[in-house]
Design a protein around this motif. Structure first.
Motif, short mmCIF file in Angstrom:
data_model
loop_
_atom_site.label_atom_id
_atom_site.label_comp_id
_atom_site.label_asym_id
_atom_site.label_seq_id
_atom_site.Cartn_x
_atom_site.Cartn_y
_atom_site.Cartn_z
N ASN A 145 -67.11 79.92 15.54
CA ASN A 145 -67.12 79.13 14.30
C ASN A 145 -66.25 79.78 13.23
N GLN A 146 -66.28 81.12 13.19
CA GLN A 146 -65.44 81.82 12.22
C GLN A 146 -63.97 81.57 12.50
N ALA A 147 -63.58 81.63 13.78
CA ALA A 147 -62.18 81.38 14.14
C ALA A 147 -61.77 79.95 13.78
N GLN A 148 -62.68 79.00 14.01
CA GLN A 148 -62.39 77.61 13.67
C GLN A 148 -62.17 77.45 12.16
N ALA A 149 -63.02 78.12 11.36
CA ALA A 149 -62.89 78.04 9.90
C ALA A 149 -61.59 78.67 9.43
N VAL A 150 -61.21 79.80 10.06
CA VAL A 150 -59.96 80.45 9.71
C VAL A 150 -58.77 79.55 10.01
N MET A 151 -58.77 78.94 11.20
CA MET A 151 -57.64 78.08 11.57
C MET A 151 -57.56 76.84 10.69
N LYS A 152 -58.69 76.38 10.20
CA LYS A 152 -58.68 75.22 9.29
C LYS A 152 -57.90 75.57 8.02
N VAL A 153 -58.09 76.81 7.54
CA VAL A 153 -57.34 77.25 6.35
C VAL A 153 -55.88 77.47 6.69
N LEU A 154 -55.62 78.16 7.79
CA LEU A 154 -54.25 78.54 8.14
C LEU A 154 -53.36 77.33 8.44
N LYS A 155 -53.95 76.25 8.94
CA LYS A 155 -53.16 75.05 9.24
C LYS A 155 -53.26 74.00 8.14
N SER A 156 -53.83 74.40 7.01
CA SER A 156 -53.97 73.49 5.88
C SER A 156 -52.63 73.27 5.19
N PRO A 157 -52.44 72.12 4.53
CA PRO A 157 -51.23 71.90 3.73
C PRO A 157 -51.11 72.88 2.57
N GLU A 158 -52.23 73.55 2.22
CA GLU A 158 -52.21 74.51 1.13
C GLU A 158 -51.73 75.89 1.58
N THR A 159 -51.36 76.03 2.84
CA THR A 159 -50.92 77.31 3.39
C THR A 159 -49.44 77.25 3.73
N ALA A 160 -48.72 78.36 3.52
CA ALA A 160 -47.30 78.46 3.90
C ALA A 160 -47.03 79.87 4.40
N VAL A 161 -46.25 79.96 5.48
CA VAL A 161 -45.84 81.25 6.03
C VAL A 161 -44.37 81.46 5.70
N HIS A 162 -44.09 82.44 4.85
CA HIS A 162 -42.72 82.75 4.44
C HIS A 162 -42.20 83.92 5.26
N LEU A 163 -40.94 83.86 5.66
CA LEU A 163 -40.33 84.92 6.45
C LEU A 163 -39.20 85.58 5.65
N VAL A 164 -39.24 86.91 5.60
CA VAL A 164 -38.25 87.68 4.84
C VAL A 164 -37.18 88.19 5.79
N THR A 165 -35.92 88.09 5.37
CA THR A 165 -34.82 88.55 6.22
C THR A 165 -33.74 89.19 5.37
N LEU A 166 -32.80 89.82 6.03
CA LEU A 166 -31.57 90.30 5.42
C LEU A 166 -30.42 89.50 6.02
N LEU A 167 -29.26 89.56 5.39
CA LEU A 167 -28.09 88.86 5.94
C LEU A 167 -27.44 89.73 7.02
N GLU A 168 -28.23 90.04 8.04
CA GLU A 168 -27.79 90.83 9.18
C GLU A 168 -28.25 90.12 10.45
N GLU A 169 -27.54 90.38 11.53
CA GLU A 169 -27.74 89.61 12.76
C GLU A 169 -29.15 89.72 13.32
N MET A 170 -29.67 90.92 13.47
CA MET A 170 -30.99 91.09 14.10
C MET A 170 -32.13 90.48 13.27
N PRO A 171 -32.21 90.76 11.95
CA PRO A 171 -33.27 90.12 11.16
C PRO A 171 -33.17 88.60 11.14
N VAL A 172 -31.95 88.07 11.08
CA VAL A 172 -31.79 86.62 11.07
C VAL A 172 -32.24 86.02 12.40
N GLN A 173 -31.88 86.67 13.52
CA GLN A 173 -32.31 86.16 14.82
C GLN A 173 -33.82 86.21 14.96
#
Length: 327
Positions: free
Chosen positions: A172-200
């Protein structure tokens, strides 16, 4: 529900710095932001010049423009499991005894999926928490998450615990967590540099997140270096046009352009630097094209020449505000 912003990135891209700047940018006009650390590195405390963060929410900064506040929390899996056992099983002192016996560390080691449920679960609890008046305690919760290479597995806790528990409190805890994580109120941002490996790695991370049904936010291009030379000058210098460069140096007051003069002696080292600069500009241009092909909105943050301190964090937060991060 508060908004959850998860920040990930390849090691060395400055994801912790970006998470801290994002928290400051979002905490404005009286808003409250919680900045959560899950890797046990105490990177946030170092950035804000504070003592090691305890397992409790502590105010560490006030944002400019209306007195918004930033709180921080370092989540420890063992302490989170004790909270979990108390919440669902009312173990009390028995739970503390389990910790002394090493049972908690044993449980989270043999079942890494359980550790991730505990870490993400604590952050998601803060997202859902309300005060006595029924208002959400935080407007935003920012998670400084694990690196891009394992961010999808870390967040996709429902799959991770499927083999551990198909029903009951953990399920039940996992279900509640996934409800938050897949909510429209959640966003996953990815940080990169302008270099080949981080961009890939960023491109791979976006594909994995999308395949798992997790919400991709934006790409943050960090440590962007300025271009001090215009295109025509860059082409002339990189192309080895010695005479033109010597004359330009002479016009700038650096001696005569004749052979053996000061301006002429400066040509070779300048041409070498220009070639290196031109190569970097071309590489960055190519990586920008790759990022544009991902069709994900981007922010850009400049390289801070003096390193990142508290003043630098506020400057980066200001840059994010200018890019409408808080809309």
């Amino acid at each position: 529900m508060s908004r959850l912003q998860v920040v990930s990135g390849k090691g060395g891209t400055g994801k912790t710095t970006v998470a801290a700047a994002l928290a400051l940018a979002l905490a404005r006009e009286g808003r409250r932001t919680l900045l959560v650390e899950v890797e046990g590195r105490q990177g946030l405390a170092q950035l804000f010049g504070a003592e090691a963060l305890p397992y409790e929410e502590r105010k560490i900064a006030v944002a400019p423009g209306g007195g918004g506040e930033v709180f921080a929390l370092a989540i420890d899996a063992e302490r989170a499991l004790l909270d979990y056992l108390q919440m669902f099983y009312k173990l009390g002192s028995a739970g503390r005894a389990l910790k002394k016996l090493g049972a908690i560390d044993f449980a989270t080691t043999i079942a890494p999926g359980l550790r991730d449920v505990l870490l993400t679960g604590k952050a998601c609890e803060a997202v859902r928490r309300k005060d006595r008046s029924g208002r959400y305690v935080y407007d935003h919760v920012i998670m400084d998450a694990p690196p891009t290479g394992r961010i999808t597995r870390f967040l996709n806790v429902n799959d991770e615990v499927a083999g551990l528990a198909r029903f009951g409190p953990i399920h039940n805890q996992a279900q509640a967590v996934m409800k938050v994580l897949k909510s429209p109120e959640t966003a996953v941002h990815l940080v990169t540099l302008l270099e080949e490996m981080p961009v890939q790695e960023t491109a791979d991370g976006i594909a994995e997140l999308q395949q798992a049904g997790l919400p991709v936010g934006r790409v943050v291009v960090n440590m962007v270096r300025p271009h001090h030379v215009d295109e025509d000058t860059l082409r002339a210098a990189a192309g080895g046009h010695r005479t033109e460069v010597a004359k330009a140096l002479s016009r700038a007051g650096l001696g005569g352009a004749r052979r053996g003069g000061l301006a002429e002696r400066l040509v070779e080292p300048l041409l070498a630097q220009a070639a290196e600069h031109a190569s970097r500009v071309e590489l960055e241009r190519a990586q920008r094209a790759v990022l544009e092909g991902l069709r994900v909105p981007t922010y850009e943050l400049p390289l801070l020449g003096t390193g990142v301190d508290l003043a630098g964090l506020y400057a980066l937060a200001k840059d994010l505000r200018k890019q409408s991060v808080a809309e």
